[in-house]
Design a protein around this motif. Structure first.
Motif, PDB file in Angstrom:
ATOM      1  N   VAL A 134      -3.683   5.962  -0.971  1.00  0.00           N
ATOM      2  CA  VAL A 134      -3.171   5.076   0.083  1.00  0.00           C
ATOM      3  C   VAL A 134      -1.936   4.349  -0.433  1.00  0.00           C
ATOM      4  N   VAL A 135      -0.921   4.281   0.394  1.00  0.00           N
ATOM      5  CA  VAL A 135       0.327   3.594   0.047  1.00  0.00           C
ATOM      6  C   VAL A 135       0.576   2.493   1.072  1.00  0.00           C
ATOM      7  N   LEU A 136       0.741   1.258   0.602  1.00  0.00           N
ATOM      8  CA  LEU A 136       1.089   0.138   1.476  1.00  0.00           C
ATOM      9  C   LEU A 136       2.589  -0.114   1.373  1.00  0.00           C
ATOM     10  N   GLY A 173     -11.048  -3.683  -7.482  1.00  0.00           N
ATOM     11  CA  GLY A 173     -10.952  -2.628  -8.487  1.00  0.00           C
ATOM     12  C   GLY A 173     -10.511  -1.293  -7.912  1.00  0.00           C
ATOM     13  N   LEU A 174      -9.731  -1.322  -6.836  1.00  0.00           N
ATOM     14  CA  LEU A 174      -9.264  -0.074  -6.215  1.00  0.00           C
ATOM     15  C   LEU A 174      -8.148   0.541  -7.049  1.00  0.00           C
ATOM     16  N   ASN A 175      -8.278   1.820  -7.350  1.00  0.00           N
ATOM     17  CA  ASN A 175      -7.267   2.525  -8.147  1.00  0.00           C
ATOM     18  C   ASN A 175      -6.501   3.577  -7.347  1.00  0.00           C
ATOM     19  N   ASN A 176      -6.860   3.756  -6.077  1.00  0.00           N
ATOM     20  CA  ASN A 176      -6.221   4.794  -5.258  1.00  0.00           C
ATOM     21  C   ASN A 176      -5.228   4.189  -4.271  1.00  0.00           C
ATOM     22  N   ILE A 177      -4.513   3.149  -4.695  1.00  0.00           N
ATOM     23  CA  ILE A 177      -3.627   2.471  -3.768  1.00  0.00           C
ATOM     24  C   ILE A 177      -2.353   2.024  -4.488  1.00  0.00           C
ATOM     25  N   TRP A 178      -1.204   2.241  -3.835  1.00  0.00           N
ATOM     26  CA  TRP A 178       0.095   1.775  -4.324  1.00  0.00           C
ATOM     27  C   TRP A 178       0.627   0.708  -3.391  1.00  0.00           C
ATOM     28  N   PHE A 179       1.512  -0.114  -3.945  1.00  0.00           N
ATOM     29  CA  PHE A 179       2.131  -1.183  -3.161  1.00  0.00           C
ATOM     30  C   PHE A 179       3.647  -1.054  -3.304  1.00  0.00           C
ATOM     31  N   ILE A 180       4.329  -0.853  -2.195  1.00  0.00           N
ATOM     32  CA  ILE A 180       5.779  -0.677  -2.232  1.00  0.00           C
ATOM     33  C   ILE A 180       6.427  -1.728  -1.335  1.00  0.00           C
ATOM     34  N   GLN A 181       7.156  -2.635  -1.951  1.00  0.00           N
ATOM     35  CA  GLN A 181       7.902  -3.626  -1.193  1.00  0.00           C
ATOM     36  C   GLN A 181       9.273  -3.038  -0.895  1.00  0.00           C
ATOM     37  N   ALA A 182       9.476  -2.654   0.347  1.00  0.00           N
ATOM     38  CA  ALA A 182      10.725  -1.980   0.723  1.00  0.00           C
ATOM     39  C   ALA A 182      10.782  -1.843   2.234  1.00  0.00           C
TER      40      ALA A 182
END
Length: 630
Positions: free
Chosen positions: A460-462, A481-490
């Motif tokens: 998952v990508v936010l 403790g979620l490891n399947n998630i990215w955070f992109i500020q853009a």
């Protein structure tokens, strides 16, 4: 005195170095390096990214690097995975899950980290402008962000690619020149304008009669301009002082105080956005300098058409620290030919403005427009909800998954859970293990966090432009403790990675259309709940109506009528009015659906269940034509 933030996280700044040739670097990189030099920032590990074999010691692009900068040269293949999904420049925190991408976002972050390390850098803080909003809005809604991130850098780079440079001045630069002619509007400018009035009165040959200034046109217009300009430049430079310059307590002479505000002289542009040196000027300097260098010794008549940009180029050299930073980055200021008096600021043409106002309103409610569509066989049609009874067992989920963690009221949290049931239920029917789901305009991450927890086999990508919201989402995910998630500020255009499903909960106005376009380009499915229909309007990228079917029937103004009334669905409104609003929502989303279908998609417009979960309860679901739509 420098301050060290003991809790700071080490970050890597990734910059591209493969420009049009080995002699240059991309302008976005040049801009970021100049800001690093101006801020004297040591907060980042700098990684220069090359798509070619430019890592040798002798390449002349190294002249653009600030003196003494430590850097590491890497290839595209060595980039962290999250960075490979974004356009450069980009910053990633240690751990590789939180990324900031895009020129404006990265520049604002460099400023933030500089101030964390040294809060006394008032000159750096002032770069963010009044209310700290300079280049904060996305390019789709902010003209200055669009000029700085997209139009001017690309226009200058295109100009420099031409071997003889005999083409016309780039349109973006002509537009910037025009903006420098506009009246300056700054907060609380009355005092400076009265000082300017006093200054003009004190000049030889000037007199004050009836509150207006009369100047002798024979008395050296250039000196008049220089003197007037000097007042604004002094005010601008004082703003950057470490110690605030205290003005005299006097209120000024009575004959100056009595002059009406409407009769005060206007202020001249000192810098791009007005009186003060901001991040916008930082962006423009490498661009304008490279344009001037490319003209060489024979600029012809080009510079004569850019007198205000020439004056801006001289002003910016007066800012403390700019010459040092420029020299460190290999920017050596040019001596420009002498110029005559620059044209004064021009007020906006009231006639054209009045004409625009005269044609903008559309008389009448939505019924004539809806009838016109119906007569042409177009009506709002809602498809059955394929998983209306699907719901998460919220009581069994960890507290950080629940939207109540976002500090909202119980009633609102209940409605938010109902909204999430609809979108998550649809995604679970479309998704396959190992695929990537992107939560566009994610806000605090309510939707993306539920998806990451419910579908642990998915990535998952936010993507969110507001740092505060994304940091809250990351803190919740760290707790889970979620490891399947990215955070992109853009801004979403800076995300270029592959994905299979795009989602958005209450994407505001044209953001819905931006998400749909991004999904269509990636050939990804989309599940979107639109919002803020009243904010829909033509932009640089999008015009309305979107579909050929609607364009054949409605004008832009008629379509805007539907959008405005589509916003009238609030629960407190009368039932008949809400019904019309719901029909207008359906028509606006039908137009979007038909536009997507023309791009080879199967699309359905449906209502979320229960409809009381939100006044904006439409859901638009689409998949590529070769996939099965549930």
């Amino acid at each position: 005195m420098k301050h060290t933030n003991s809790n700071s996280i080490e970050e890597c700044l990734y910059l591209a170095v493969s420009g049009q040739s080995e002699e240059t670097v991309p302008l976005h990189t040049s801009i970021a390096l100049f800001l690093l030099s101006y801020c004297e920032s040591k907060s980042f590990r700098v990684c220069l990214v090359s798509a070619t074999s430019l890592a040798g010691e002798g390449h002349s692009w190294r002249q653009w690097l600030p003196e003494g900068m430590d850097f590491r040269m890497i290839s595209m293949q060595e980039l962290p995975q999250v960075i490979r999904s974004c356009r450069l420049p980009a910053v990633v925190e240690e751990g590789g899950r939180y990324c900031r991408a895009g020129l404006a976002v990265v520049l604002r972050h460099i400023i933030k980290r500089t101030l964390e390390a040294d809060p006394c850098r008032k000159d750096v803080a002032e770069l963010l402008g009044f209310k700290k909003t300079c280049l904060k809005a996305c390019a789709e809604v902010s003209e200055w962000t669009r000029l700085c991130e997209l139009s001017i850098p690309s226009a200058v780079e295109d100009f420099c690619r031409q071997p003889d440079h005999q083409s016309e001045i780039p349109t973006a630069l002509l537009h910037l020149e025009k903006k420098l002619r506009e009246p300056v509007r700054v907060h609380n400018d009355d005092k400076i304008r009265r000082q300017k009035l006093q200054q003009k009165k004190d000049m030889p040959g000037a007199g004050l009669q009836g509150g207006s200034v009369e100047c002798n046109p024979e008395e050296g217009a250039a000196e008049d301009l220089q003197s007037s300009d000097q007042l604004e430049l002094q005010a601008a430079l004082a703003k950057l002082s470490v110690e605030e310059v205290q003005s005299a307590a006097t209120r000024g002479p009575p004959h100056i105080r009595k002059v009406k505000t409407t009769e005060l002289p206007s202020l001249e542009h000192v810098f791009a956005e007005g009186l003060y040196f901001t991040l916008t000027d930082v962006v423009l300097l490498p661009c304008l300098h490279q344009f001037l260098v490319s003209l060489g010794q024979q600029p012809g008549g080009m510079l004569e058409r850019l007198p205000l940009l020439q004056r801006w180029y001289l002003h910016i050299q007066e800012v403390p620290g700019v010459r040092r930073a420029a020299r460190s980055c290999g920017i050596h200021f040019l001596s420009l030919p002498e110029q005559g008096p620059a044209p004064s600021s021009e007020p906006q043409n009231p006639t054209n403005h009045e004409e625009e106002k005269a044609v903008a309103p559309f008389i009448g409610g939505p019924r004539p427009t809806m009838t016109k569509l119906k007569d042409n066989g177009i009506e709002a049609v809602y498809s059955p909800h394929p998983c209306s009874s699907w719901a998460l067992d919220w009581d069994s989920l960890p507290a950080a998954v629940n939207p109540t963690e976002g500090k909202m009221s119980n009633d609102r949290a209940l409605r938010k859970r109902q909204q999430l049931n609809n979108l998550v239920g649809m995604v679970t029917k479309l998704a396959q293990p190992g695929e990537t789901v992107v939560d566009f305009c994610s806000g605090g991450g309510h939707l993306g966090i539920v998806l990451a927890h419910t579908l642990p086999a998915m990535q998952v990508v936010l993507i969110e432009n507001k740092e505060e919201s994304l940091v809250r989402a990351k803190n919740r995910c760290d707790e889970l403790g979620l490891n399947n998630i990215w955070f992109i500020q853009a801004n979403l255009d800076y995300f270029t990675g592959p994905f299979k499903i795009g989602v958005a909960l209450h994407a505001c106005g044209v953001a819905t259309d931006m998400v749909m376009e991004h999904c269509i380009k990636a050939q990804a499915a989309f599940v979107i709940s639109p919002c803020c229909y009243g904010f829909i309007q033509n932009t640089v990228k999008f015009t309305f109506p979107r579909s050929q079917q609607f364009m054949d029937v409605l004008s832009y103004k008629e379509h805007m009528v539907l959008c405005r009334f589509a916003d009238q669905t609030e629960f407190q409104l009368p039932a008949d009015r809400r019904l019309i609003g719901k029909q207008c929502m359906g028509l606006v989303d039908l137009d979007r659906a038909q536009a997507a279908e023309r791009n080879g998609y199967s699309v359905k417009v449906m209502s979320m269940e229960p409809e009381s979960c939100s006044p904006k309860n439409n859901m638009v679901v689409g998949v590529p034509a070769d996939c099965e739509l549930i």
